[in-house]
Write an enzyme that holds these catalytic residues in place. Structure first.
Site, PDB file in Angstrom:
ATOM      1  N   ALA A 239      -6.471   6.628   4.556  1.00 33.74           N
ATOM      2  CA  ALA A 239      -6.195   6.998   5.976  1.00 33.74           C
ATOM      3  C   ALA A 239      -4.702   6.840   6.078  1.00 33.74           C
ATOM      4  CB  ALA A 239      -6.923   5.958   6.722  1.00 33.74           C
ATOM      5  N   HIS A 240      -4.459   6.951   7.222  1.00 33.41           N
ATOM      6  CA  HIS A 240      -2.918   6.955   7.503  1.00 33.41           C
ATOM      7  C   HIS A 240      -2.107   5.537   7.474  1.00 33.41           C
ATOM      8  CE1 HIS A 240      -3.839   6.155  12.219  1.00 33.41           C
ATOM      9  NE2 HIS A 240      -4.421   5.130  11.314  1.00 33.41           N
ATOM     10  N   ASN A 241      -0.708   5.583   6.984  1.00 34.60           N
ATOM     11  CA  ASN A 241      -0.063   4.400   6.654  1.00 34.60           C
ATOM     12  C   ASN A 241      -0.400   3.524   5.680  1.00 34.60           C
ATOM     13  OD1 ASN A 241       0.257   5.044   9.829  1.00 34.60           O
ATOM     14  ND2 ASN A 241       2.347   4.434   9.020  1.00 34.60           N
TER      15      ASN A 241
END
Length: 343
Positions: A239-241
């Site tokens: 997922a993001h980051n």
């Protein structure tokens, strides 16, 4: 191409037992051996096959003691599995590489394409993309505007690299993977959800391999980072980051929620799930289907949900199987206690 047992032994630092001039031109599993093939034995479960294999050469660990003579030529090495990997790598890299841009590919005139690059039919290369020397981009792959692809990368068919994402050198991405799709960011309101724009990128460092249909989301801001040497299996969601540390490996169907940081040299089994906004230390080994709700310190081997040491996990599972029986016993004891109270 054919190689003799002596040539192979010299290359991997092994010792020949048998015919130095025995030749091979292909690979085979030891149980499916054939004349002209080289096999290996590293798992004791397969020892039985070495006595009857038709393979011309077999790599074997130097400390293995055989119960009876074999007809094949042996090459004894410290680590047969490691050596067969070296030979397979040599075999793969010796294959001729494709070069040139197919006439059915689209390459933006604003793109910068290095030397000895291959771009297959129906691939799309957007504006301001840079592609390093020796990179291979297979058919139907999409490299969106501003993406950077390093040298000697291999991007298999139907991969999508979104705008602005960065790949280092010697990166391999297998078919169907998506690099840089939007992170899953939504803010609830009275009528539903407002989408939070994902304006960051994905950065993939050198010597990373990503399996088929794996998805790595772009960050809300900054970058989702895959450090050098990481190996990801098929069907993984990052997922993001998130950040995955150097030389970490993950089996299929691992899922990592947003903003989780993972250390170096970790190993995750299949279907491991990690909550978001947590930190995993270095050299953490998680067994298959482990569910991780919080931080984990370095140098641990864990399994289960929440993760625990293997010995404790298997003890708890043994007790869990007895719960129906224990439940009946507790009910019977409760009845006896109630009767004693009445008396």
């Amino acid at each position: 191409m054919e190689f003799t047992a002596k040539q192979i032994a010299d290359f991997i630092g092994g010792k020949v037992e048998g015919d130095n001039n025995s030749t091979v031109n292909t690979f085979a599993k030891i149980e499916e051996g054939a004349k002209g093939a080289i096999s290996f034995l590293s798992n004791p479960k397969y020892t039985q096959y070495i006595y009857d294999t038709d393979s011309s050469i077999v790599l074997i660990n130097e400390d293995v003691v055989l119960e009876k003579p074999v007809s094949t030529t042996l090459i004894r090495v410290k680590n047969a599995y490691e050596c067969i990997a070296k030979l397979l790598h040599l075999y793969e890299t010796s294959k001729p590489k494709r070069t040139g841009i197919d006439t059915l590919a689209f390459v933006s005139p604003k793109a910068i394409v290095g030397d000895d690059v291959y771009i297959g039919a129906f691939a799309y290369i957007g504006d301001n993309v840079t592609i390093g020397d020796g990179t291979q981009i297979y058919p139907h792959t999409v490299i969106e505007d501003g993406a950077e692809i390093g040298e000697r990368c291999v991007i298999h068919p139907n991969v999508t690299v979104y705008h602005g994402c960065k790949l280092g050198n010697n990166v391999t991405i297998h078919a169907g993977s998506v690099i840089g799709a939007d992170g899953f960011g939504f803010a609830p309101n009275d009528e539903g959800y407002d989408k939070i724009p994902q304006i960051g990128i994905v950065t993939i460092e050198d010597n990373v391999e990503i399996g088929a249909n794996t998805c790595i989301d772009r960050s809300t801001m900054g970058s989702t980072i895959i450090r050098k040497g990481v190996k990801l299996d098929n069907l993984i969601q990052v997922a993001h980051n998130c950040e995955i540390g150097e030389n970490t490996v993950m089996s299929a169907q691992v899922g990592i929620a947003g903003s989780t940081k993972i250390g170096s040299w970790c190993m995750f089994g299949g279907q491991v799930g990690l909550a978001g906004h947590i930190q995993i230390g270095d050299k953490v080994f998680l067994g298959a289907q482990s569910g991780v709700p919080g931080n984990i310190k370095s140098d641990q081997t864990l399994i289960g949900t929440p993760p625990m040491e293997p010995k404790a996990y298997f003890k708890s599972q043994a007790i869990f199987r007895k719960l129906p029986e224990l439940y009946k016993q507790i009910n019977e004891l409760q009845k006896q206690v109630d009767e004693l109270k009445k008396k």
